[in-house]
Design an enzyme around this catalytic site. Structure first.
Site, mmCIF file in Angstrom:
data_model
loop_
_atom_site.group_PDB
_atom_site.id
_atom_site.type_symbol
_atom_site.label_atom_id
_atom_site.label_comp_id
_atom_site.label_asym_id
_atom_site.label_seq_id
_atom_site.Cartn_x
_atom_site.Cartn_y
_atom_site.Cartn_z
ATOM 1 N N LYS A 103 0.845 -1.196 0.000
ATOM 2 C CA LYS A 103 0.000 0.000 0.000
ATOM 3 C C LYS A 103 0.880 1.246 0.000
ATOM 4 O O LYS A 103 1.893 1.298 0.704
ATOM 5 C CB LYS A 103 -0.892 -0.042 1.245
ATOM 6 C CG LYS A 103 -1.918 1.070 1.368
ATOM 7 C CD LYS A 103 -2.774 0.825 2.603
ATOM 8 C CE LYS A 103 -3.858 1.866 2.790
ATOM 9 N NZ LYS A 103 -4.731 1.553 3.959
ATOM 10 N N SER B 114 -9.411 1.658 3.153
ATOM 11 C CA SER B 114 -8.593 2.444 2.244
ATOM 12 C C SER B 114 -7.540 1.626 1.506
ATOM 13 O O SER B 114 -6.863 2.149 0.617
ATOM 14 C CB SER B 114 -7.885 3.556 3.031
ATOM 15 O OG SER B 114 -7.013 3.004 4.016
ATOM 16 N N SER C 33 -9.794 -0.777 7.270
ATOM 17 C CA SER C 33 -9.233 -0.651 5.925
ATOM 18 C C SER C 33 -8.598 -1.894 5.358
ATOM 19 O O SER C 33 -8.186 -1.914 4.203
ATOM 20 C CB SER C 33 -8.222 0.500 5.897
ATOM 21 O OG SER C 33 -8.878 1.740 6.041
#
Length: 393
Positions: free
Chosen positions: A37, A114, A138
């Site tokens: 990420k 996210s 997330s």
């Protein structure tokens, strides 16, 4: 740029912060591929954090985040960086600046956020596993939406040095995989835990968390719950909260907002970044959170932690939905997204408040779309959840 990233038609990978690295020649993850990420630093490249203004105003990283380095040292190869929602602060996976990664297992629907790009890349088989982060859901929500495994570990067990923060007292380093064996191998590396796994002794069912799921989702999750019960034993239905879970959600939201503002106030006031329409109002709200609300929430958080410690004693496992429903359609109106948050956060906040590990298992479908069942264990019992995943998937 490698072929996986160059040919990515799902919008999972970041081209603006692309970097790749070969792992060690040997190790427990030798030959596996992964993505990280885009809030984890990799030496020599900027970290974007889902924001063009963050990218513009920060220098390239001088060292690699320990979580990424552990995976490289264990033999896994980093393919590239994956998209995150802006400042890692949303649940749908729709970034106003970089778009929305495609959810191959729920066409036309969001991947969840996210950790949107990481979940999308794993679901599509572009990598063997991927690093995400989980503050308020997330990892767990994208895992449910994309039909893959995802774990939020015990808070503090995996270093977040070299990772952009949102709310440090809730932030965790999590990961995704399709294969339960790979999922466990990655966990053993990140958790630095080779000890024998404890066996779960009791199965608890969180009736007040299940109450936030849509009726059709409840029906879809019933066979999944029965599979878990067949493995662990007859379930015991309990009420998790000592007051409504909507109140627990506030005990999460107020400290989260205050910590986000504390972390980023100087940058926000100096740079005045052009936030997207979803994140901008959250940052503005974070600046207004009252100190007395934060103090009250933090005091209640410690009471909640003690309550959960008692509920999960003797290697108990708590079952609850990973999400209230299947993934939302892309470009849903704000009122629909707000409804998602109001139903999702009361169930997602439990593990965060009590600093507990939670795994999302892809055990159900509804209308052809994935839906996850979650299991929460006591602090430090992360590997018990990994072992359960191997036995159930």
């Amino acid at each position: 740029m490698n072929e996986i990233v160059a040919n990515d038609e799902l919008g999972a990978f970041c081209r603006h912060t692309h970097i790749e690295a070969r792992g060690a020649a040997a190790g427990p993850l030798a030959g596996l591929t992964f993505a990280a990420k885009d809030l984890y630093d990799v030496a020599g490249q900027k970290t974007g954090f889902g924001s063009p203004d963050w990218l513009r105003t920060h220098e390239p990283a001088t060292r690699t985040a320990p979580a990424v380095q552990m995976l490289l040292d264990a033999g896994a190869h980093l393919v590239g960086k994956t998209h995150t929602e802006e400042m890692a602060w949303s649940l749908t996976g729709e970034n106003a600046h970089y778009g929305t990664p495609v959810n191959v297992n729920a066409p036309g629907r969001v991947p969840g956020g996210s950790s949107s790009g990481s979940a999308a890349a794993v679901a599509a088989g572009l990598v063997d596993f991927a690093l995400g982060s989980d503050t308020g859901g997330s990892v767990r929500l994208p895992a449910s939406y994309c039909g893959i495994l995802g774990l939020r570990p015990t808070h503090g067990r995996i270093s977040l040095e070299g990772a952009c923060p949102l709310a440090p007292s809730f932030d965790t380093c999590g990961w995704f995989a399709r294969d339960a064996g790979v999922f466990e191998r990655v966990g053993r590396v990140l958790l630095r835990d080779a000890a024998p796994t404890r066996a779960p002794r009791r199965l608890l069912v969180a009736q007040d968390a299940f109450a936030f799921a849509e009726e059709a989702a409840l029906a879809a999750l019933k066979p999944a719950l029965e599979r878990v019960a067949a493995l662990i034993g007859r379930p015991e239905t309990i009420t998790v909260g000592d007051e409504p879970l909507t109140q627990w959600m506030d005990y999460f939201r107020f400290p989260q907002g205050a910590e986000a503002w504390e972390c980023h106030r100087e940058w926000v006031t100096r740079v005045r970044p052009a936030f997207g329409p979803a994140v901008g109002p959250r940052i503005a709200w974070a600046a207004t959170v009252a100190a007395q609300d934060v103090a009250r929430a933090r005091a209640r958080r410690e009471e909640i932690s003690r309550r959960m410690d008692e509920l999960l004693r003797d290697n108990a496992v708590l079952a609850l939905p990973s999400a209230p429903d299947i993934a939302l359609p892309r470009n849903s109106p704000p009122v629909v997204v707000d409804k998602l948050r109001s139903r999702a956060l009361p169930m997602l906040c439990i593990a965060g408040l009590a600093r507990l590990p939670q795994v999302s298992l892809p055990l159900a479908t509804l209308n052809g779309c994935p839906l996850g069942l979650s299991l929460i264990a006591a602090r430090g019992n992360d590997t018990m959840l990994l072992d359960l995943a191997k036995k159930l998937i």
